[in-house]
Design a protein around this motif. Structure first.
Motif, short mmCIF file in Angstrom:
data_model
loop_
_atom_site.label_atom_id
_atom_site.label_comp_id
_atom_site.label_asym_id
_atom_site.label_seq_id
_atom_site.Cartn_x
_atom_site.Cartn_y
_atom_site.Cartn_z
N TYR A 189 -22.98 21.11 -9.13
CA TYR A 189 -24.42 21.00 -8.95
C TYR A 189 -25.14 22.10 -9.74
CZ TYR A 189 -23.29 17.79 -5.16
OH TYR A 189 -22.81 16.75 -4.43
N ASP B 273 -27.60 23.88 -9.16
CA ASP B 273 -28.07 25.05 -8.42
C ASP B 273 -26.93 25.93 -7.87
OD1 ASP B 273 -27.17 23.42 -6.36
OD2 ASP B 273 -29.06 23.41 -5.25
N VAL C 228 -29.69 15.11 -6.36
CA VAL C 228 -29.56 16.39 -7.07
C VAL C 228 -28.82 16.18 -8.38
CG1 VAL C 228 -29.66 17.84 -5.01
CG2 VAL C 228 -27.47 16.97 -5.77
#
Length: 173
Positions: free
Chosen positions: A126, A128, A158
């Motif tokens: 991901y 983040d 996401v």
């Protein structure tokens, strides 16, 4: 945690690790960073363990017998992709940033390079998950692209990065 120089051991995933692996991936903080579903049963992991496939290597990191991390490496089975593999990992929250991921990744890449002869190891992470991205870069993984709206997490979509580590060898022909 105030452990100085803890002894972390690596083992191949086996029956004795089932409860620990289940607990690791049922931690909500870990679940939101991987593609596992929450509240998985031990039976789900037992079925994964039962797969007798030498193209799959599952490692666990242990501290005093407790599972604190896991890494899976799978060589692709298609002939024209057999030079490549994919990996995924998770590390218990209390152990993140303490070298567990590095130890797992170093062991897996040694197997990929010296036992499976993989020229390419791929992963997705991901966008983040900055700590994981930094770890992968430390081991030579490079970003190849962004998967937009890659997965559902916390009720929304996401993005994830596509990353790969290439082991350069002379090209044939």
């Amino acid at each position: 945690m105030t452990i100085t120089d803890p002894v972390i051991t690596l083992e191949r995933f086996n029956e004795s690790h089932l409860d620990g692996i289940t607990a690791l991936y049922n931690d909500p903080t870990i679940t939101r960073q991987v593609l596992q579903m929450p509240f998985q049963s031990t039976e789900v992991w037992r079925k994964r363990l039962a797969s007798d496939n030498e193209r799959v290597v599952q490692l666990v990191a242990l501290y005093q017998g407790t599972v604190i991390g896991n890494l899976g490496l799978e060589q692709f089975s298609r002939i024209r992709r057999s030079h490549a593999g994919n990996l995924g990992m998770g590390v218990a929250v209390a152990w993140q940033g303490k070298g567990v991921g590095s130890k797992l990744l170093a062991a897996a890449l040694d197997i990929a390079d010296n036992w499976m002869n993989l020229q390419r190891v791929e992963l997705s992470v991901y966008t983040d998950n900055e700590a994981a991205i930094a770890l992968y870069r430390k081991f030579g993984f490079e970003t190849e692209g962004v998967f937009r709206d890659y997965a559902v997490r916390d009720g929304g979509l996401v993005d994830a990065l596509s990353m790969a580590r290439l082991r350069r060898t002379p090209k044939a022909g």
